[in-house]
Design a protein around this motif. Structure first.
Motif: not given
Ligand SMILES: Nc1ncnc2c1ncn2[C@@H]1O[C@H](COP(=O)(O)OP(=O)(O)O)[C@@H](O)[C@H]1O
Ligand SMILES: [Mg+2]
Lengths: 248, 455
Positions: A50-56, B448-451
């Motif tokens: 999901m992080n990849i899909l969300g461009c995060l 952002p993910i870690e944060a």
């Protein structure tokens, strides 16, 4: 037309010199206006995907097309723009700004938008969205004055403020009781049907997943079933995943 | 613009959420700016006070002294030569374009008697009417000296307030007569009080009279009583002077007091102790010195290469030296204040770092919904700048208060220094920018993910 299209996405974490493969070549697609559930056991790689899909996050390798744009090669600034304009996020733990009113929370993504809309108009839009999620009378309440379900509804209004193409919800009901969960899920269905908003619902709960039109099963970093709507469940995929699991 | 406005609002909200902490954080800036403002304004005030003191003593004044007399290798010290004349003074006033006025000055130290009172003033100045212009000294009562007084060697005088007090306890001095070495002088005027000079000498302890009167009617009679070192009276030292042998007075018998009073001595060489020169502005002083030197060398028939037989002393130099001492102190204290600003800045940096850590999740969320690294950078820098500007504003107010307090205590002419206020605002913003940059940069570099996952 496909809103999301990923091909052979691999994500490997490097921990203390050793590689930890989390996504092991994932391919899938989501059509515009589709409501899809991404389901799998805890630790199977749902959030990573999901992080990849969300461009995060960026895949270690593989291709990701979002709304006709190649996203996997974008720099952080471009990805921020894509997140801002095309994606709405709903998190398990709501992630509202503390000591900040509901309306301000809703308007947060708009402060990073191109910003030619006058603030009065934005506020009106924000209030409409709060009304839409049934919180018209709570616009000036701070998160600490709202229940969990209400907080999640504020978060949904926030996800909608920039009129995204895709709504990503990672375990949106994980912190809610079953009744409020039903409310939130009904709201998702409603948004999907009335606005034609594409929704990807990440969950480990089959009951939650059943609210979607299609369920993509992920297992140990591989898609087990439902990767493409048209595709019939691939016979080889689960076996493949199982064999890998045994190989560890 | 819209972006800056909304970022500013965001920054203000964030600071407002932790009002007490924000206030304490910026205390260092408040103190630093207050100190800078107070130091600069008080320093300027003290400089202005010094300047005012000098103006009361006659700023932009030059004094021309005769050079030293040397006989058989023995120097008689500066001012011992007999080279300056009242004609020199007149020529300087007339022929030097950069000179406003010039007055000859003959000094003396004598006892004044009035009825049962007597007094020896610090200063007895035999001079011309230009003296009052040069020293910027106004007449309190009566009149000043006139050219007629000089030409006629009239027995008139003008008194400083201290002398008035000593000789005329009742107050009324104008029109009365005093005795100087048994020579009666009519008091024609009194001077406004000036107070003490730089050396702490009472400037009002003065008797001003025509130099001709002092020289020809009084000094001649007093030579024997005079202390040579105090007066350096020309006629006392002349016997050694090769240039003007006719000034030697020892050849003549000392006239009696009545003779002296009735007939001015034609034998005296009209030399004076010094020439007081006023220059319109400090900038013109070097030019004036050049002109006077050229003129006097010409008048004294000095060949190129021959040393000048006079010296020119510059009061403005002393005034500048004192002002620069005062401004050095101001600069040092301002430096200390700037150091405290730096310390305040480190405090800001410290709290901003804490704030970044505390708000990691907020940063992650902002990034998730579309904030670019530079938005985060801008937000935190702006927060630091706003914090510092608030501190700066508080500091300016407190600094003004301190200045007013010093003004009330020392009566220095302290004014609000606009450059100091502008500089304070700029310095506060700069401190915010410099010390806010690192925490903001750290915030902008968060993943952002870690944060978002940060607990
Ligand atoms: N930053 C990371 N570094 C190393 N391993 C990670 C990281 N993030 C996730 N993982 C690992 O990836 C796997 C999948 O995690 P995740 O995608 O969060 O699973 P899910 O959301 O399905 O529960 C887990 O084994 C987790 O330990
Ligand atoms: Mg997860």
């Amino acid at each position: 037309m496909n809103l999301i299209e990923i091909e052979n996405v691999v994500k490997t974490y490097h921990l203390g010199g050793s590689d930890v493969p989390v996504l092991k070549g994932v391919s899938m697609a989501v059509q515009q206006g589709e409501m899809v559930a991404l389901m799998g056991a805890s630790g199977s790689g749902k959030t990573t995907l999901m992080n990849i899909l969300g461009c995060l996050d960026r895949p270690t390798s593989g291709r990701y097309m979002l709304d006709g744009q190649e996203v996997s090669r974008m720099n952080p600034n471009q990805r921020a723009e894509v997140r801002n304009a095309k994606i709405g996020f709903v998190f398990q733990n709501f992630n509202l700004l503390p000591r900040t009113s509901a309306i301000e929370n809703v308007l947060l993504p708009s402060t990073y938008a191109d910003g030619s809309i006058p603030s009065a108009k934005l506020r009106r839009h924000g209030r409409q969205l709060l009304e839409r999620v049934g919180l018209a009378d709570r616009a000036d309440h701070e998160p600490s004055q709202l229940s969990g379900g209400q907080q999640q509804r504020v978060a949904i209004a926030r996800a909608l403020v920039n009129s995204p193409r895709l709504l990503l919800a990672d375990e949106p009901t994980g912190n809610l009781d079953s009744r409020t969960s039903e409310d939130v899920l009904a709201m998702f269905q409603n948004l999907n049907q009335q606005e034609g908003l594409a929704i990807l619902l990440v969950t480990h709960d089959a009951n939650v997943a059943s609210h979607a039109q299609r369920v993509i099963h992920i297992h140990d970093g591989m898609i087990a079933a439902g990767a493409f709507e048209s595709a019939s469940p691939a016979a080889s995929a689960p076996a493949d995943a199982a064999s890998r699991k045994e190989g560890r | 613009m819209h972006k800056l406005a909304s970022t500013s609002i965001t920054a203000l909200r964030a600071l407002q959420r932790n009002l007490m902490r924000s206030a304490l954080t910026t205390l260092g800036i408040v103190i630093g700016i207050a100190a800078v403002i107070a130091m600069v304004q008080i320093g300027e005030g003290s400089s202005a006070a010094i300047k005012a003191t000098f103006e009361s003593m006659g700023a932009n004044t030059l004094i021309v002294f005769p050079g030293q007399a040397v006989s058989a290798g023995v120097s008689f010290g500066g001012g011992s030569a007999v080279t300056l004349t009242s004609q020199d003074a007149a020529a300087v006033a007339r022929d030097c374009p950069s000179v406003l006025a010039a007055a000859p000055q003959v000094n003396g130290r004598m006892q004044l008697v009035r009825g049962g009172h007597n007094w020896v003033p610090q200063f007895i100045a035999g001079t011309s009417p230009a003296y009052f212009t040069i020293r910027d000294w106004t007449i309190a009562e009566g009149r000043a000296l006139t050219n007629g007084d000089i030409l006629g060697a009239n027995q008139v005088c003008v008194l400083g307030q201290t002398v008035v007090k000593e000789l005329f306890p009742s107050g009324q001095a104008v029109g009365k007569t005093i005795l100087v070495q048994n020579v009666p002088l009519r008091v024609v005027g009194t001077l406004v009080p000036k107070g003490a000079n730089m050396m702490g000498m009472d400037q009002d302890d003065i008797l001003v009279l025509p130099w001709t009167t002092l020289k020809f009617r009084i000094s001649g009679t007093a030579l024997q009583n005079q202390n040579q070192s105090q007066t350096s009276s020309s006629t006392a030292a002349v016997s050694t002077d090769q240039l003007f042998p006719e000034t030697s007075q020892s050849l003549y018998p000392t006239p009696s007091t009545s003779e002296q009073t009735d007939t001015p001595q034609p034998v005296s060489f009209p030399n004076v102790n010094s020439i007081l020169v006023a220059v319109p502005s400090t900038q013109q002083i070097p030019q004036a010195i050049e002109e006077i030197t050229a003129l006097l060398r010409q008048r004294h028939h000095l060949q190129p290469g021959q040393p000048s037989d006079f010296n020119i002393r510059n009061l403005a130099e002393i005034s500048q030296a004192l002002s620069s001492t005062s401004s050095l102190m101001t600069n040092l204290l301002t430096g200390v204040a700037l150091i405290s600003l730096m310390v305040g800045g480190v405090g800001i940096m410290n709290i901003m770092l804490v704030s970044v850590t505390e708000r990691t999740r907020e940063i992650g969320l902002r990034m998730a919904v579309g904030a670019k690294p530079r938005d985060i950078l801008g937000q935190f820098i702006l927060e630091a700048i706003v914090l510092c500007l608030f501190g700066g504003a508080m500091g300016i107010v407190i600094g003004q208060g301190l200045s007013k307090l010093v003004q009330a205590i020392f009566h220095w002419p302290i004014a609000v220094s606009i450059p100091a206020v502008v500089a304070s605002v700029a310095v506060s913003a700069a401190v915010g920018l410099i010390f806010g940059y690192y925490p903001a940069w750290k915030a902008s570099r968060l993943d952002p993910i870690e944060a978002l996952r940060y607990e």
